[in-house]
Scaffold this motif. Sequence first.
Motif, PDB file in Angstrom:
ATOM      1  N   ASN A  32       0.664  -1.171   0.031  1.00 26.51           N
ATOM      2  CA  ASN A  32       0.177  -0.051   0.131  1.00 26.51           C
ATOM      3  C   ASN A  32       0.839   1.403   0.022  1.00 26.51           C
ATOM      4  O   ASN A  32       0.486   2.423   0.370  1.00 26.51           O
ATOM      5  CB  ASN A  32      -0.908  -0.113   1.185  1.00 26.51           C
ATOM      6  CG  ASN A  32      -0.172  -0.056   2.592  1.00 26.51           C
ATOM      7  OD1 ASN A  32       1.009  -0.317   2.776  1.00 26.51           O
ATOM      8  ND2 ASN A  32      -0.746   0.641   3.565  1.00 26.51           N
ATOM      9  N   HIS A  61      -5.167   4.359   3.888  1.00 25.86           N
ATOM     10  CA  HIS A  61      -5.310   2.985   3.411  1.00 25.86           C
ATOM     11  C   HIS A  61      -3.868   3.149   2.341  1.00 25.86           C
ATOM     12  O   HIS A  61      -3.813   1.715   2.118  1.00 25.86           O
ATOM     13  CB  HIS A  61      -6.355   3.001   2.451  1.00 25.86           C
ATOM     14  CG  HIS A  61      -7.962   3.145   3.239  1.00 25.86           C
ATOM     15  ND1 HIS A  61      -8.565   4.363   3.380  1.00 25.86           N
ATOM     16  CD2 HIS A  61      -8.463   2.095   3.968  1.00 25.86           C
ATOM     17  CE1 HIS A  61      -9.637   3.830   4.278  1.00 25.86           C
ATOM     18  NE2 HIS A  61      -9.426   2.583   4.780  1.00 25.86           N
ATOM     19  N   PHE A  62      -3.468   4.153   1.864  1.00 22.12           N
ATOM     20  CA  PHE A  62      -2.459   3.934   0.712  1.00 22.12           C
ATOM     21  C   PHE A  62      -1.578   5.358   1.196  1.00 22.12           C
ATOM     22  O   PHE A  62      -2.145   6.266   1.311  1.00 22.12           O
ATOM     23  CB  PHE A  62      -3.153   4.217  -0.641  1.00 22.12           C
ATOM     24  CG  PHE A  62      -1.974   3.530  -1.563  1.00 22.12           C
ATOM     25  CD1 PHE A  62      -2.271   2.265  -1.999  1.00 22.12           C
ATOM     26  CD2 PHE A  62      -1.173   4.499  -2.467  1.00 22.12           C
ATOM     27  CE1 PHE A  62      -1.110   1.835  -2.710  1.00 22.12           C
ATOM     28  CE2 PHE A  62      -0.226   3.638  -3.114  1.00 22.12           C
ATOM     29  CZ  PHE A  62      -0.354   2.456  -3.478  1.00 22.12           C
TER      30      PHE A  62
END
Length: 338
Positions: free
Chosen positions: A146, A246-247
Amino acid sequence: MFDVAIVGAGPVGLAAAIACKRAGLSYVVLEKGCVVNAIFEYPTYMTFFTTAPELEIGDHPMVTGHDKPDRRDALMYYRLVTQREELNVRLYTEVKRVHAAPAGFTLEVEAQDGTPDVVEARRVVVATGYYDNPVGLGIPGEDSPNVSHYYTEAHPFLGLNVTVIGAGNSAADAALDLWRGGANVTMVVRAPELKSTIKYWVRPDLENRIKEGSIAAHFSAQVVEIHPEHVVVQRLDGTTFELPTHFTFALTGYRPDLSFLSGLNLAQQADECLVLDEHYQSSVPGLFVVGSAGFAGKTNQVFIENGRHHAAHAVAEIERQLAPGWVDGKPETVLSVH
């Protein structure tokens, strides 16, 4: 045995190839990826800082329908120039090592399928740029799936929490594009403010988005750990907090990777730039380094616009060195008997 081996098929390497062709020098371009691979890796909808004429090589006009070319324009242009000039380019062929040899240089290369080969050349021009070697953070989680050092486009990140590390042009463009694409964007900036080198038409846009709260930003802070669902951010005073993520895009810059030249002991300056003469010849006679590849400490000062001229100067010097009546780049001594 080629007169010249050119390492890298970016705009500067292609400019060197065209110069060699027009000077009547035999040459080969060795490229580990596709033609202008760095531009191919740019953000999908990126627009160049500059106008079309400043990106042209070989006197081939770049025609676009707008003021500044975008990634697609550039890919088409350099692809067509390569075809029309019928340049001798070996794609997906990586140079693994360069050795000095009695007649010039021996280059160990490897094809995409792992097949090794050897290329011999009297002179070498290195035009590898720097974009394929990101500056690492050196923190836990940096190699996670990620995390990326390259930004493409916003579409996959709709509704996700995305952290952008950096404060330069790449980070600014990515943060704005992600926000417009529906991502929840947070920037983490080590410095107390955004870089002054951000494009003048982008900086006010980003500053206003931060000011209104559309894009969150933490200044004088750094990411010290990356996890699947959050990153750990450390403030200047040493305190830390967790930021839901999340990323992560770690857009912290890039540096030339000249490890394939390590056996030649190239002389460097204090800022990691190579020692180059006015013809971009390195401390190893016959080895030329053009474009940003030789300027590790000044990558923000060398672009396609000026790097393409490096290629012309280097090839002109190579043509002079290889001309009849010259030996090892010096006039051949002629002895007469009376």
